[in-house]
Design an enzyme around this catalytic site. Structure first.
Site, PDB file in Angstrom:
ATOM      1  N   LYS A  83      -4.102  -7.466   4.104  1.00 29.02           N
ATOM      2  CA  LYS A  83      -3.969  -8.886   3.752  1.00 29.02           C
ATOM      3  C   LYS A  83      -5.339  -9.371   3.263  1.00 29.02           C
ATOM      4  O   LYS A  83      -6.382  -8.895   3.745  1.00 29.02           O
ATOM      5  CB  LYS A  83      -3.519  -9.682   4.981  1.00 29.02           C
ATOM      6  CG  LYS A  83      -2.105  -9.333   5.441  1.00 29.02           C
ATOM      7  CD  LYS A  83      -1.055  -9.955   4.561  1.00 29.02           C
ATOM      8  CE  LYS A  83       0.302  -9.906   5.239  1.00 29.02           C
ATOM      9  NZ  LYS A  83       1.334 -10.602   4.454  1.00 29.02           N
ATOM     10  N   ASN A 138       3.695 -21.254  -1.349  1.00 28.05           N
ATOM     11  CA  ASN A 138       3.470 -20.647  -0.033  1.00 28.05           C
ATOM     12  C   ASN A 138       3.297 -21.641   1.113  1.00 28.05           C
ATOM     13  O   ASN A 138       4.062 -21.624   2.085  1.00 28.05           O
ATOM     14  CB  ASN A 138       2.263 -19.707  -0.098  1.00 28.05           C
ATOM     15  CG  ASN A 138       2.687 -18.291  -0.447  1.00 28.05           C
ATOM     16  OD1 ASN A 138       3.852 -18.025  -0.698  1.00 28.05           O
ATOM     17  ND2 ASN A 138       1.740 -17.385  -0.477  1.00 28.05           N
ATOM     18  N   LYS A 166      -1.312 -16.267 -11.080  1.00 31.24           N
ATOM     19  CA  LYS A 166      -0.504 -15.906  -9.910  1.00 31.24           C
ATOM     20  C   LYS A 166      -0.875 -16.805  -8.729  1.00 31.24           C
ATOM     21  O   LYS A 166      -0.015 -17.196  -7.931  1.00 31.24           O
ATOM     22  CB  LYS A 166      -0.703 -14.426  -9.554  1.00 31.24           C
ATOM     23  CG  LYS A 166       0.270 -13.984  -8.485  1.00 31.24           C
ATOM     24  CD  LYS A 166       0.506 -12.501  -8.446  1.00 31.24           C
ATOM     25  CE  LYS A 166       1.641 -12.206  -7.477  1.00 31.24           C
ATOM     26  NZ  LYS A 166       1.615 -10.836  -6.993  1.00 31.24           N
ATOM     27  N   SER A 190       8.850 -17.075   1.411  1.00 27.89           N
ATOM     28  CA  SER A 190       7.494 -16.770   0.924  1.00 27.89           C
ATOM     29  C   SER A 190       6.742 -15.972   1.989  1.00 27.89           C
ATOM     30  O   SER A 190       7.075 -16.026   3.178  1.00 27.89           O
ATOM     31  CB  SER A 190       6.737 -18.064   0.622  1.00 27.89           C
ATOM     32  OG  SER A 190       6.386 -18.718   1.829  1.00 27.89           O
ATOM     33  N   SER A 191       5.697 -15.268   1.543  1.00 24.59           N
ATOM     34  CA  SER A 191       4.943 -14.445   2.503  1.00 24.59           C
ATOM     35  C   SER A 191       4.274 -15.324   3.565  1.00 24.59           C
ATOM     36  O   SER A 191       4.172 -14.932   4.723  1.00 24.59           O
ATOM     37  CB  SER A 191       3.906 -13.597   1.775  1.00 24.59           C
ATOM     38  OG  SER A 191       3.018 -14.424   1.056  1.00 24.59           O
ATOM     39  N   GLY A 215       0.830  -1.209   0.000  1.00 24.72           N
ATOM     40  CA  GLY A 215       0.000   0.000   0.000  1.00 24.72           C
ATOM     41  C   GLY A 215       0.861   1.254   0.000  1.00 24.72           C
ATOM     42  O   GLY A 215       0.546   2.250  -0.663  1.00 24.72           O
ATOM     43  N   ASN A 228      12.093 -20.611  -0.893  1.00 22.26           N
ATOM     44  CA  ASN A 228      11.320 -21.008  -2.083  1.00 22.26           C
ATOM     45  C   ASN A 228      11.999 -22.074  -2.941  1.00 22.26           C
ATOM     46  O   ASN A 228      11.346 -22.969  -3.476  1.00 22.26           O
ATOM     47  CB  ASN A 228      11.047 -19.778  -2.964  1.00 22.26           C
ATOM     48  CG  ASN A 228      10.112 -18.785  -2.299  1.00 22.26           C
ATOM     49  OD1 ASN A 228       9.650 -19.023  -1.192  1.00 22.26           O
ATOM     50  ND2 ASN A 228       9.847 -17.676  -2.959  1.00 22.26           N
ATOM     51  N   GLU A 262      -2.600 -15.973   4.728  1.00 15.57           N
ATOM     52  CA  GLU A 262      -3.629 -15.764   3.702  1.00 15.57           C
ATOM     53  C   GLU A 262      -4.124 -17.100   3.133  1.00 15.57           C
ATOM     54  O   GLU A 262      -4.647 -17.141   2.015  1.00 15.57           O
ATOM     55  CB  GLU A 262      -3.069 -14.872   2.584  1.00 15.57           C
ATOM     56  CG  GLU A 262      -2.736 -13.461   3.054  1.00 15.57           C
ATOM     57  CD  GLU A 262      -2.321 -12.531   1.916  1.00 15.57           C
ATOM     58  OE1 GLU A 262      -3.022 -11.531   1.662  1.00 15.57           O
ATOM     59  OE2 GLU A 262      -1.294 -12.807   1.286  1.00 15.57           O
TER      60      GLU A 262
HETATM   61  P1  NAD Z   1       1.359  -5.609   5.084  1.00 15.82           P
HETATM   62  O1  NAD Z   1       1.075  -6.484   6.267  1.00 15.82           O
HETATM   63  O2  NAD Z   1       2.690  -4.958   4.953  1.00 15.82           O
HETATM   64  O3  NAD Z   1       0.250  -4.443   5.018  1.00 15.82           O
HETATM   65  C1  NAD Z   1      -1.087  -4.630   5.391  1.00 15.82           C
HETATM   66  C2  NAD Z   1      -1.501  -3.371   6.153  1.00 15.82           C
HETATM   67  O4  NAD Z   1      -2.909  -3.408   6.375  1.00 15.82           O
HETATM   68  C3  NAD Z   1      -0.838  -3.227   7.530  1.00 15.82           C
HETATM   69  O5  NAD Z   1      -0.108  -2.011   7.601  1.00 15.82           O
HETATM   70  C4  NAD Z   1      -2.033  -3.241   8.489  1.00 15.82           C
HETATM   71  O6  NAD Z   1      -1.844  -2.397   9.625  1.00 15.82           O
HETATM   72  C5  NAD Z   1      -3.135  -2.738   7.606  1.00 15.82           C
HETATM   73  N1  NAD Z   1      -4.502  -3.028   8.061  1.00 15.82           N
HETATM   74  C6  NAD Z   1      -4.990  -4.180   8.621  1.00 15.82           C
HETATM   75  N2  NAD Z   1      -6.317  -4.034   8.876  1.00 15.82           N
HETATM   76  C7  NAD Z   1      -6.657  -2.778   8.459  1.00 15.82           C
HETATM   77  C8  NAD Z   1      -7.879  -2.049   8.453  1.00 15.82           C
HETATM   78  N3  NAD Z   1      -9.027  -2.566   8.946  1.00 15.82           N
HETATM   79  N4  NAD Z   1      -7.888  -0.798   7.936  1.00 15.82           N
HETATM   80  C9  NAD Z   1      -6.739  -0.256   7.450  1.00 15.82           C
HETATM   81  N5  NAD Z   1      -5.547  -0.884   7.454  1.00 15.82           N
HETATM   82  C10 NAD Z   1      -5.507  -2.144   7.944  1.00 15.82           C
HETATM   83  O7  NAD Z   1       1.013  -6.502   3.802  1.00 15.82           O
HETATM   84  P2  NAD Z   1       1.650  -6.411   2.320  1.00 15.82           P
HETATM   85  O8  NAD Z   1       2.894  -7.194   2.265  1.00 15.82           O
HETATM   86  O9  NAD Z   1       1.640  -4.992   1.875  1.00 15.82           O
HETATM   87  O10 NAD Z   1       0.567  -7.254   1.503  1.00 15.82           O
HETATM   88  C11 NAD Z   1      -0.709  -6.720   1.179  1.00 15.82           C
HETATM   89  C12 NAD Z   1      -1.325  -7.604   0.104  1.00 15.82           C
HETATM   90  O11 NAD Z   1      -0.499  -7.566  -1.074  1.00 15.82           O
HETATM   91  C13 NAD Z   1      -1.397  -9.097   0.489  1.00 15.82           C
HETATM   92  O12 NAD Z   1      -2.540  -9.678  -0.112  1.00 15.82           O
HETATM   93  C14 NAD Z   1      -0.146  -9.692  -0.148  1.00 15.82           C
HETATM   94  O13 NAD Z   1      -0.244 -11.073  -0.404  1.00 15.82           O
HETATM   95  C15 NAD Z   1      -0.095  -8.884  -1.437  1.00 15.82           C
HETATM   96  N6  NAD Z   1       1.221  -8.796  -2.059  1.00 15.82           N
HETATM   97  C16 NAD Z   1       2.327  -8.489  -1.318  1.00 15.82           C
HETATM   98  C17 NAD Z   1       3.563  -8.387  -1.948  1.00 15.82           C
HETATM   99  C18 NAD Z   1       4.795  -7.969  -1.190  1.00 15.82           C
HETATM  100  O14 NAD Z   1       5.878  -7.987  -1.780  1.00 15.82           O
HETATM  101  N7  NAD Z   1       4.694  -7.561   0.066  1.00 15.82           N
HETATM  102  C19 NAD Z   1       3.657  -8.602  -3.334  1.00 15.82           C
HETATM  103  C20 NAD Z   1       2.501  -8.913  -4.052  1.00 15.82           C
HETATM  104  C21 NAD Z   1       1.283  -9.001  -3.404  1.00 15.82           C
END
Ligand code: NAD
Length: 305
Positions: A77, A192, A184, A254-255, A12, A202, A267
């Site tokens: 997530k 995972n 994906k 992996s995540s 984000g 991995n 997840e």
């Molecule tokens: P992250 O844990 O870093 O971020 C998730 C955020 O959501 C946290 O900061 C948390 O505080 C916040 N959150 C939780 N509940 C909330 C709510 N009710 N309102 C607002 N904020 C809230 O996770 P991430 O690594 O950024 O992953 C996010 C998604 O992207 C996942 O589905 C993951 O699988 C996917 N993804 C991640 C990557 C990566 O490299 N990190 C790559 C591709 C896809």
């Protein structure tokens, strides 16, 4: 464009951070220290080439401060999507588009409970990020973003694609995006849960014959379910691609392994669990994915109960 990022963690922060160069972006997160750091010092994105991107989006834990936006990007997530949308309803208006680039399958369906189908945009991202601390991420990997509308009308998805391109993302917009979401998912299914249960990086999925067999059983079952929905994936090609990704990311954690190591909920429900759910809707069984989902949930029970 006025944009809210719901879940401004690693990914984000990347999307919201880049989009804030040219748009009014609000980072909405329940992690107060991160929100405060962004408001006080801005957001620092350490790039893979050693450069640092510094941006200054708005940040808040109160969606009422934001008001209705043109676009909400969901980056909690995937198991938290419904809860995040419920708690942040204040940013969703009649015409708000909602984009998910989260991992897993079924995120778009969750969002359809909140906005009309033509306003729900799903996709995949090849970017990779990790949190370094409040207001600070590492942007480890880059690549294309694929998006498309859940409904027939792609006009809103095209506008979102333009906004992302304007922020520096390489974006493809297509009505075939659901195939890419499945594609994906297959990689996540191969890597995972098995790496989390075995506590291995991995590459082990390709290197160890037993781990590879587990991954292939899971993937072939998922392909059969996807193909029963009307897709036409070649299981051999899908397995080969998953192994290639395991080799290409051999040293990575992996995540899901990271989640279990950090004693967080995984997840699984939106990865292997999504295959089980889709199979049940189709009157099929997916016993391998069902078993591994139960094993991961049992592992979660050891530290979350
Ligand atoms: P992250 O844990 O870093 O971020 C998730 C955020 O959501 C946290 O900061 C948390 O505080 C916040 N959150 C939780 N509940 C909330 C709510 N009710 N309102 C607002 N904020 C809230 O996770 P991430 O690594 O950024 O992953 C996010 C998604 O992207 C996942 O589905 C993951 O699988 C996917 N993804 C991640 C990557 C990566 O490299 N990190 C790559 C591709 C896809």
């Amino acid at each position: 464009m006025k944009i809210a990022i719901l879940g401004a963690g690693a990914m984000g922060s990347l999307y919201g951070g880049y989009l804030s160069r040219g748009n009014e972006v609000w980072m909405v997160d329940i992690w107060q220290a991160h929100v405060d750091a962004i408001n006080e010092k801005g957001l620092y994105i350490d790039e893979a080439d050693g450069s640092v991107t510094h941006v200054t989006p708005h940040a808040t834990s109160d969606p009422n401060e934001v008001g209705v936006v043109d676009l909400a990007v969901i980056f909690v997530k995937s198991i938290q999507t419904t809860e995040a949308l419920e708690k942040n309803r204040a940013v969703i208006g009649e015409h708000t588009a909602v984009l998910t680039l989260q991992n897993g399958y079924g995120n778009g369906d969750d969002i359809c409970a909140f906005v009309p189908r033509d306003q729900v945009i799903v996709g995949t991202t090849s970017h990779g990020c990790t949190m370094k601390g409040p207001g600070h991420i590492f942007h480890a990997g880059s690549g294309p973003t694929h998006i498309g509308a859940m409904g027939e009308d792609q006009s809103t998805a095209e506008k979102v694609a333009e906004a992302l391109r304007g922020a520096g993302f390489e974006v493809d917009c297509s009505d075939k995006v659901i195939e890419l979401v499945w594609g994906k998912l297959f990689v996540n299914i191969a890597i995972n849960a098995v790496t989390a249960l075995l506590d291995v990086p991995n590459g082990y999925i390709n290197d160890d014959a037993n781990a590879r067999r587990c991954a292939e059983l899971l993937v072939r079952e998922a392909v059969a379910v996807a193909n029963a929905t009307g897709m036409s994936f070649d299981p051999d090609a899908v397995c080969a691609n998953a192994m290639a990704v395991a080799v290409g990311t051999a040293g990575n954690t992996s995540s899901m392994r990271a989640d279990t190591l950090n004693k967080r909920r995984t997840e699984i429900g939106k990865i292997n669990g999504a295959v089980v759910k889709k199979a049940a809707e189709l009157g099929m069984d997916a016993p391998y994915n069902q078993l591994i989902s139960a094993l991961i949930e049992a592992k979660e029970d050891t530290y979350l109960k």
